[in-house]
Design a protein around this motif. Structure first.
Motif, PDB file in Angstrom:
ATOM      1  N   CYS A  83       0.835  -1.212   0.000  1.00 11.98           N
ATOM      2  CA  CYS A  83       0.000   0.000   0.000  1.00 11.98           C
ATOM      3  C   CYS A  83       0.863   1.253   0.000  1.00 11.98           C
ATOM      4  O   CYS A  83       0.508   2.246   0.645  1.00 11.98           O
ATOM      5  N   ARG A  84       1.978   1.182  -0.694  1.00 16.63           N
ATOM      6  CA  ARG A  84       2.868   2.345  -0.749  1.00 16.63           C
ATOM      7  C   ARG A  84       2.225   3.482  -1.547  1.00 16.63           C
ATOM      8  O   ARG A  84       1.453   3.227  -2.488  1.00 16.63           O
ATOM      9  N   ARG A 105      -9.012  -3.166 -27.166  1.00 15.60           N
ATOM     10  CA  ARG A 105     -10.378  -3.591 -26.861  1.00 15.60           C
ATOM     11  C   ARG A 105     -10.451  -4.272 -25.495  1.00 15.60           C
ATOM     12  O   ARG A 105     -10.984  -5.368 -25.346  1.00 15.60           O
ATOM     13  N   GLY A 106      -9.899  -3.590 -24.494  1.00 15.15           N
ATOM     14  CA  GLY A 106      -9.839  -4.166 -23.161  1.00 15.15           C
ATOM     15  C   GLY A 106     -11.186  -4.398 -22.515  1.00 15.15           C
ATOM     16  O   GLY A 106     -11.295  -5.201 -21.589  1.00 15.15           O
ATOM     17  N   GLY A 107     -12.218  -3.701 -22.976  1.00 16.22           N
ATOM     18  CA  GLY A 107     -13.540  -3.892 -22.403  1.00 16.22           C
ATOM     19  C   GLY A 107     -14.115  -5.266 -22.661  1.00 16.22           C
ATOM     20  O   GLY A 107     -15.068  -5.678 -21.996  1.00 16.22           O
ATOM     21  N   HIS A 108     -13.550  -5.979 -23.620  1.00 16.69           N
ATOM     22  CA  HIS A 108     -14.040  -7.314 -23.965  1.00 16.69           C
ATOM     23  C   HIS A 108     -13.033  -8.406 -23.584  1.00 16.69           C
ATOM     24  O   HIS A 108     -13.138  -9.532 -24.053  1.00 16.69           O
ATOM     25  N   ARG A 109     -12.058  -8.047 -22.740  1.00 14.45           N
ATOM     26  CA  ARG A 109     -11.038  -9.013 -22.338  1.00 14.45           C
ATOM     27  C   ARG A 109     -10.925  -9.054 -20.821  1.00 14.45           C
ATOM     28  O   ARG A 109     -11.248  -8.084 -20.129  1.00 14.45           O
ATOM     29  N   ASN A 110     -10.440 -10.165 -20.330  1.00 17.51           N
ATOM     30  CA  ASN A 110     -10.151 -10.281 -18.906  1.00 17.51           C
ATOM     31  C   ASN A 110      -8.878  -9.504 -18.602  1.00 17.51           C
ATOM     32  O   ASN A 110      -7.900  -9.568 -19.360  1.00 17.51           O
ATOM     33  N   LEU A 111      -8.879  -8.790 -17.486  1.00 18.46           N
ATOM     34  CA  LEU A 111      -7.723  -7.969 -17.145  1.00 18.46           C
ATOM     35  C   LEU A 111      -6.449  -8.802 -17.027  1.00 18.46           C
ATOM     36  O   LEU A 111      -5.355  -8.340 -17.366  1.00 18.46           O
ATOM     37  N   LYS A 112      -6.577 -10.029 -16.590  1.00 16.14           N
ATOM     38  CA  LYS A 112      -5.408 -10.894 -16.446  1.00 16.14           C
ATOM     39  C   LYS A 112      -4.719 -11.162 -17.780  1.00 16.14           C
ATOM     40  O   LYS A 112      -3.524 -11.467 -17.823  1.00 16.14           O
ATOM     41  N   ASP A 113      -5.473 -11.092 -18.870  1.00 17.16           N
ATOM     42  CA  ASP A 113      -4.903 -11.393 -20.182  1.00 17.16           C
ATOM     43  C   ASP A 113      -3.773 -10.440 -20.550  1.00 17.16           C
ATOM     44  O   ASP A 113      -2.849 -10.820 -21.279  1.00 17.16           O
ATOM     45  N   PHE A 114      -3.829  -9.190 -20.068  1.00 12.49           N
ATOM     46  CA  PHE A 114      -2.794  -8.221 -20.412  1.00 12.49           C
ATOM     47  C   PHE A 114      -1.459  -8.559 -19.760  1.00 12.49           C
ATOM     48  O   PHE A 114      -0.406  -8.171 -20.247  1.00 12.49           O
ATOM     49  N   TRP A 115      -1.496  -9.280 -18.642  1.00 15.06           N
ATOM     50  CA  TRP A 115      -0.264  -9.662 -17.942  1.00 15.06           C
ATOM     51  C   TRP A 115       0.058 -11.154 -18.124  1.00 15.06           C
ATOM     52  O   TRP A 115       0.873 -11.703 -17.414  1.00 15.06           O
ATOM     53  N   LYS A 132      -1.124  -6.671  -9.818  1.00  9.06           N
ATOM     54  CA  LYS A 132      -1.582  -6.389  -8.460  1.00  9.06           C
ATOM     55  C   LYS A 132      -1.530  -4.892  -8.163  1.00  9.06           C
ATOM     56  O   LYS A 132      -2.459  -4.324  -7.571  1.00  9.06           O
ATOM     57  N   ARG A 133      -0.442  -4.235  -8.571  1.00  9.91           N
ATOM     58  CA  ARG A 133      -0.316  -2.795  -8.353  1.00  9.91           C
ATOM     59  C   ARG A 133      -1.340  -2.024  -9.194  1.00  9.91           C
ATOM     60  O   ARG A 133      -1.917  -1.033  -8.736  1.00  9.91           O
ATOM     61  N   PHE A 134      -1.584  -2.470 -10.413  1.00  7.84           N
ATOM     62  CA  PHE A 134      -2.556  -1.839 -11.283  1.00  7.84           C
ATOM     63  C   PHE A 134      -3.948  -1.870 -10.657  1.00  7.84           C
ATOM     64  O   PHE A 134      -4.655  -0.864 -10.614  1.00  7.84           O
TER      65      PHE A 134
END
Length: 220
Positions: A83-84, A105-115, A132-134
């Protein structure tokens, strides 16, 4: 004013008409070139004006408000590193990733897919910050001082973003100058979240949303 009548059976008249036609084409091309140069100068001026807008002032406001909220929830975390506080560079990176997510098109993807580490992820996301920080920054992102929000809510429905919104309007008035080809229209972007001024208009494609006035401007 005398008018000359050309005889197309005479070579000298045809030659004179041809020279006049080429002369008019050259003048027309010169006018077009000058017009292109003036438009280019206008675009360059527009870009230079846009670069003068003080974005850091608004971003620093977001950094300060976000850090106040992080400080208020710090006791809920066992590790301080989780929590820095954030800073201007990291907030810029956060907004950059949000823009990039829209491009992909991130609205149609799972956030985990980007990492994702299976070769399908996007390296820029992993290079900027961890997932996690994002998620933590999105959760803590604030635009005002939360401790005084209830007091301001009594007379201002935009209390959560009022300072940022006022700063944005001030920048628009200072740096954006309208021309003569301007029209104002309204739009209703879809929104189903909690909002004091959310509206229902059955005739719209998106029946629930918040009314926004939009200025359309075209520079000829």
């Amino acid at each position: 004013m005398s008018t000359k009548i050309y005889d197309f059976s005479k070579p000298e008249d045809i030659e004179e008409l041809t020279s006049l036609a080429f002369s008019e084409d050259e003048n027309l091309q010169e006018d077009v070139d000058n017009s292109d140069e003036s438009e280019t100068e206008d675009h360059v001026e527009t870009r230079s004006v846009d670069s003068e807008i003080d974005h850091d002032d608004m971003l620093n406001m977001i950094v300060d408000s976000t850090n106040l909220y992080i400080e208020s929830i710090k006791a809920k975390f066992n590790r301080e590193r989780n929590c820095r506080p954030t800073d201007l560079i990291e907030i810029r990176a956060l907004f950059g990733l949000l823009y990039l997510a829209g491009v992909f098109r991130g609205g149609h993807r799972n956030l985990k897919d980007f990492w994702a580490s299976d070769g399908l992820g996007i390296d820029l996301f992993k290079m900027a910050m961890s997932e996690k920080r994002f998620r933590f920054l999105l959760r803590c992102l604030r635009f005002d001082e939360r401790s005084t929000r209830e007091e301001r809510r009594e007379f201002d429905k935009l209390e959560a973003v009022r300072n940022l919104f006022s700063n944005f309007i001030e920048n628009c008035e200072k740096h954006y100058h309208l021309g003569q080809n301007v029209t104002i229209d309204e739009m209703l972007p879809a929104y189903l979240g909690r909002c004091a001024f959310r509206q229902y208009i059955p005739s719209k494609p998106n029946k629930y949303g918040t009314i926004r006035l939009v200025i359309w401007y075209q520079n000829f």
